[in-house]
Design a protein around this motif. Structure first.
Motif, PDB file in Angstrom:
ATOM      1  N   ILE A 115       6.407   5.493  -9.315  1.00 45.37           N
ATOM      2  CA  ILE A 115       6.546   6.437  -8.312  1.00 45.37           C
ATOM      3  C   ILE A 115       5.699   7.617  -8.538  1.00 45.37           C
ATOM      4  O   ILE A 115       5.257   8.087  -9.423  1.00 45.37           O
ATOM      5  CB  ILE A 115       8.201   6.887  -8.087  1.00 45.37           C
ATOM      6  N   GLU A 116       4.995   7.975  -7.485  1.00 41.64           N
ATOM      7  CA  GLU A 116       3.993   8.999  -7.514  1.00 41.64           C
ATOM      8  C   GLU A 116       4.412   9.977  -6.520  1.00 41.64           C
ATOM      9  O   GLU A 116       4.031  11.275  -6.556  1.00 41.64           O
ATOM     10  CB  GLU A 116       2.548   8.401  -7.099  1.00 41.64           C
ATOM     11  N   LYS A 117       4.854   9.609  -5.309  1.00 40.15           N
ATOM     12  CA  LYS A 117       5.050  10.653  -4.099  1.00 40.15           C
ATOM     13  C   LYS A 117       6.678  10.675  -3.631  1.00 40.15           C
ATOM     14  O   LYS A 117       7.090   9.212  -3.448  1.00 40.15           O
ATOM     15  CB  LYS A 117       4.096  10.242  -2.797  1.00 40.15           C
ATOM     16  N   VAL A 118       7.149  11.624  -3.576  1.00 40.86           N
ATOM     17  CA  VAL A 118       8.424  11.692  -2.960  1.00 40.86           C
ATOM     18  C   VAL A 118       8.377  12.626  -1.719  1.00 40.86           C
ATOM     19  O   VAL A 118       7.971  13.575  -1.675  1.00 40.86           O
ATOM     20  CB  VAL A 118       9.511  12.510  -4.145  1.00 40.86           C
ATOM     21  N   SER A 119       8.976  11.925  -0.979  1.00 43.54           N
ATOM     22  CA  SER A 119       8.954  12.527   0.699  1.00 43.54           C
ATOM     23  C   SER A 119      10.396  12.491   1.225  1.00 43.54           C
ATOM     24  O   SER A 119      11.303  12.067   0.850  1.00 43.54           O
ATOM     25  CB  SER A 119       8.244  11.495   1.611  1.00 43.54           C
ATOM     26  N   LEU A 120      10.725  13.484   2.341  1.00 43.66           N
ATOM     27  CA  LEU A 120      11.661  13.596   3.108  1.00 43.66           C
ATOM     28  C   LEU A 120      11.327  14.082   4.195  1.00 43.66           C
ATOM     29  O   LEU A 120      10.301  14.527   4.758  1.00 43.66           O
ATOM     30  CB  LEU A 120      12.368  14.592   2.391  1.00 43.66           C
ATOM     31  N   GLY A 121      12.277  14.197   5.253  1.00 44.83           N
ATOM     32  CA  GLY A 121      12.226  14.623   6.673  1.00 44.83           C
ATOM     33  C   GLY A 121      13.565  15.523   6.666  1.00 44.83           C
ATOM     34  O   GLY A 121      14.691  15.364   6.371  1.00 44.83           O
ATOM     35  N   VAL A 122      13.214  16.726   7.369  1.00 44.01           N
ATOM     36  CA  VAL A 122      14.329  17.708   7.452  1.00 44.01           C
ATOM     37  C   VAL A 122      14.213  18.224   8.965  1.00 44.01           C
ATOM     38  O   VAL A 122      12.952  18.461   9.401  1.00 44.01           O
ATOM     39  CB  VAL A 122      14.028  18.829   6.425  1.00 44.01           C
ATOM     40  N   PHE A 123      15.356  18.558   9.471  1.00 42.51           N
ATOM     41  CA  PHE A 123      15.032  19.203  11.015  1.00 42.51           C
ATOM     42  C   PHE A 123      14.771  20.379  10.626  1.00 42.51           C
ATOM     43  O   PHE A 123      14.988  21.193   9.657  1.00 42.51           O
ATOM     44  CB  PHE A 123      16.689  19.407  11.301  1.00 42.51           C
ATOM     45  N   SER A 124      13.704  20.989  11.780  1.00 45.27           N
ATOM     46  CA  SER A 124      13.065  22.253  11.627  1.00 45.27           C
ATOM     47  C   SER A 124      13.969  23.191  11.841  1.00 45.27           C
ATOM     48  O   SER A 124      13.679  24.561  11.332  1.00 45.27           O
ATOM     49  CB  SER A 124      12.059  22.002  12.801  1.00 45.27           C
ATOM     50  N   THR A 125      15.455  23.289  12.284  1.00 44.39           N
ATOM     51  CA  THR A 125      16.289  24.109  12.213  1.00 44.39           C
ATOM     52  C   THR A 125      17.104  24.283  11.042  1.00 44.39           C
ATOM     53  O   THR A 125      17.922  25.211  10.815  1.00 44.39           O
ATOM     54  CB  THR A 125      17.112  23.985  13.183  1.00 44.39           C
ATOM     55  N   ASN A 126      16.769  23.436  10.071  1.00 42.24           N
ATOM     56  CA  ASN A 126      17.582  23.678   8.689  1.00 42.24           C
ATOM     57  C   ASN A 126      16.715  24.400   7.550  1.00 42.24           C
ATOM     58  O   ASN A 126      16.133  23.898   6.803  1.00 42.24           O
ATOM     59  CB  ASN A 126      17.867  22.274   8.209  1.00 42.24           C
TER      60      ASN A 126
ATOM     61  N   ARG B 282       0.865  -1.237   0.238  1.00 40.69           N
ATOM     62  CA  ARG B 282      -0.074  -0.094  -0.072  1.00 40.69           C
ATOM     63  C   ARG B 282       0.873   1.239  -0.067  1.00 40.69           C
ATOM     64  O   ARG B 282       0.444   2.213   0.037  1.00 40.69           O
ATOM     65  CB  ARG B 282      -0.921  -0.015   1.177  1.00 40.69           C
ATOM     66  N   MET B 283       2.317   1.092   0.097  1.00 42.29           N
ATOM     67  CA  MET B 283       3.061   2.250   0.121  1.00 42.29           C
ATOM     68  C   MET B 283       4.089   2.095  -0.991  1.00 42.29           C
ATOM     69  O   MET B 283       5.115   2.869  -1.072  1.00 42.29           O
ATOM     70  CB  MET B 283       3.757   2.480   1.595  1.00 42.29           C
ATOM     71  N   PHE B 284       3.524   1.159  -2.047  1.00 45.73           N
ATOM     72  CA  PHE B 284       4.654   0.720  -3.022  1.00 45.73           C
ATOM     73  C   PHE B 284       4.829   2.248  -4.125  1.00 45.73           C
ATOM     74  O   PHE B 284       5.755   2.140  -4.751  1.00 45.73           O
ATOM     75  CB  PHE B 284       4.181  -0.132  -4.044  1.00 45.73           C
ATOM     76  N   HIS B 285       3.970   3.168  -3.963  1.00 41.32           N
ATOM     77  CA  HIS B 285       3.905   4.197  -4.927  1.00 41.32           C
ATOM     78  C   HIS B 285       4.914   5.331  -4.528  1.00 41.32           C
ATOM     79  O   HIS B 285       4.977   6.357  -5.057  1.00 41.32           O
ATOM     80  CB  HIS B 285       2.554   4.523  -5.150  1.00 41.32           C
ATOM     81  N   LYS B 286       5.570   5.212  -3.329  1.00 43.44           N
ATOM     82  CA  LYS B 286       6.094   6.424  -2.686  1.00 43.44           C
ATOM     83  C   LYS B 286       7.741   5.896  -2.358  1.00 43.44           C
ATOM     84  O   LYS B 286       8.013   4.837  -1.899  1.00 43.44           O
ATOM     85  CB  LYS B 286       5.556   6.992  -1.556  1.00 43.44           C
ATOM     86  N   GLY B 287       8.308   7.007  -1.854  1.00 46.77           N
ATOM     87  CA  GLY B 287       9.590   6.905  -1.089  1.00 46.77           C
ATOM     88  C   GLY B 287      10.178   8.058  -0.800  1.00 46.77           C
ATOM     89  O   GLY B 287       9.519   9.097  -0.948  1.00 46.77           O
ATOM     90  N   SER B 288      11.411   7.893  -0.252  1.00 49.58           N
ATOM     91  CA  SER B 288      11.883   9.175   0.345  1.00 49.58           C
ATOM     92  C   SER B 288      13.347   9.440   0.077  1.00 49.58           C
ATOM     93  O   SER B 288      13.906   8.383  -0.292  1.00 49.58           O
ATOM     94  CB  SER B 288      11.639   9.275   1.965  1.00 49.58           C
TER      95      SER B 288
ATOM     96  N   TYR C 299      15.504  20.291  21.907  1.00 43.09           N
ATOM     97  CA  TYR C 299      14.995  19.335  20.992  1.00 43.09           C
ATOM     98  C   TYR C 299      14.749  19.936  19.514  1.00 43.09           C
ATOM     99  O   TYR C 299      14.736  21.483  19.562  1.00 43.09           O
ATOM    100  CB  TYR C 299      13.587  18.904  21.629  1.00 43.09           C
ATOM    101  N   ILE C 300      14.680  19.225  18.527  1.00 40.54           N
ATOM    102  CA  ILE C 300      14.399  19.670  17.426  1.00 40.54           C
ATOM    103  C   ILE C 300      13.328  18.868  16.558  1.00 40.54           C
ATOM    104  O   ILE C 300      13.113  17.722  16.803  1.00 40.54           O
ATOM    105  CB  ILE C 300      15.588  19.472  16.242  1.00 40.54           C
ATOM    106  N   ASP C 301      12.260  19.361  16.016  1.00 42.38           N
ATOM    107  CA  ASP C 301      11.098  18.876  15.231  1.00 42.38           C
ATOM    108  C   ASP C 301      11.632  18.439  14.122  1.00 42.38           C
ATOM    109  O   ASP C 301      12.675  18.819  13.376  1.00 42.38           O
ATOM    110  CB  ASP C 301      10.054  19.826  15.106  1.00 42.38           C
ATOM    111  N   ASP C 302      11.074  17.219  13.438  1.00 49.42           N
ATOM    112  CA  ASP C 302      11.378  16.616  12.318  1.00 49.42           C
ATOM    113  C   ASP C 302      10.209  17.019  11.281  1.00 49.42           C
ATOM    114  O   ASP C 302       9.047  16.815  11.615  1.00 49.42           O
ATOM    115  CB  ASP C 302      11.282  15.146  12.313  1.00 49.42           C
ATOM    116  N   ILE C 303      10.402  17.678  10.169  1.00 53.38           N
ATOM    117  CA  ILE C 303       9.289  18.100   9.522  1.00 53.38           C
ATOM    118  C   ILE C 303       9.304  17.341   8.436  1.00 53.38           C
ATOM    119  O   ILE C 303      10.460  16.953   7.667  1.00 53.38           O
ATOM    120  CB  ILE C 303       9.546  19.704   8.662  1.00 53.38           C
ATOM    121  N   ILE C 304       8.083  16.666   8.202  1.00 53.11           N
ATOM    122  CA  ILE C 304       7.991  15.910   6.888  1.00 53.11           C
ATOM    123  C   ILE C 304       7.209  16.588   5.754  1.00 53.11           C
ATOM    124  O   ILE C 304       6.547  17.432   5.924  1.00 53.11           O
ATOM    125  CB  ILE C 304       6.998  14.552   7.234  1.00 53.11           C
TER     126      ILE C 304
END
Length: 177
Positions: free
Chosen positions: A127-138, A89-95, A167-172
């Motif tokens: 591939i339909e969706k491209v994702s990432l996580g980034v430090f909220s301070t970046n 069910r997540m085959f269409h995406k990656g990061s 602490y730092i948030d992870d922005i998706i």
């Protein structure tokens, strides 16, 4: 695909190969040692060149994954890797994760790596969706991702503990391709 900033510094963007393993690992070790925008800390990261080659091999053998490198004067100065999800069910995406040597940031290399990845993803029917996580301070990276069409999907509050009470948030973020 050649790139250029201010008509001075030429670099090449290309698909990674197994022979890039040590150079890719060196860039990764360099970025991790900065201790600023990476989850792992130096003492946790002990990947060998052989393990890096195996990782690159797996990326290149999977039609839903890739690694792209930036090379300047025959030296790998940055890279981006896209890893796909394996659940049906997540085959269409990656990061993706992207790393640029400190001395080569601000030249447009990161932007070109991401654009090349997005071109690859758009051409890939799986591939339909491209994702990432980034430090909220970046802030610099977040700004770049937004300029390239990524939007904030969510935020993991206090996801990373940097110090005793820091602490730092992870922005998706994501982009549909």
């Amino acid at each position: 695909m050649p790139g250029m900033k201010n008509n001075r510094l030429a670099y090449m963007i290309r698909t990674g190969v197994l022979e890039d393993a040590e150079a890719v690992l060196d860039v990764q070790n360099s970025v991790i040692s900065e201790g600023e925008y990476f989850i792992a800390v130096s003492e946790e990261f002990n990947k060998t060149p052989e393990q890096q080659r195996d990782w690159i091999r797996r990326l290149l053998e999977n039609e839903r994954e890739t690694i792209i490198v930036a090379e300047m004067n025959e030296e790998v100065v940055g890279w981006i890797a896209f890893q796909a999800e394996n659940r049906k069910r997540m085959f269409h995406k990656g990061s993706f994760g992207v790393m640029i040597r400190k001395n080569f940031r601000g030249m447009g290399i990161g932007k070109e790596l991401i654009e090349e990845l997005l071109d690859w993803a758009e051409a890939n029917p799986l591939i339909e969706k491209v994702s990432l996580g980034v430090f909220s301070t970046n802030h610099r990276a977040i700004s770049l991702y937004k300029r390239l069409g990524f939007v904030e999907e969510g935020r993991k509050i206090k996801e990373f503990k940097m110090g005793e009470s820091e602490y730092i948030d992870d922005i998706i973020m994501y982009k549909m391709v």
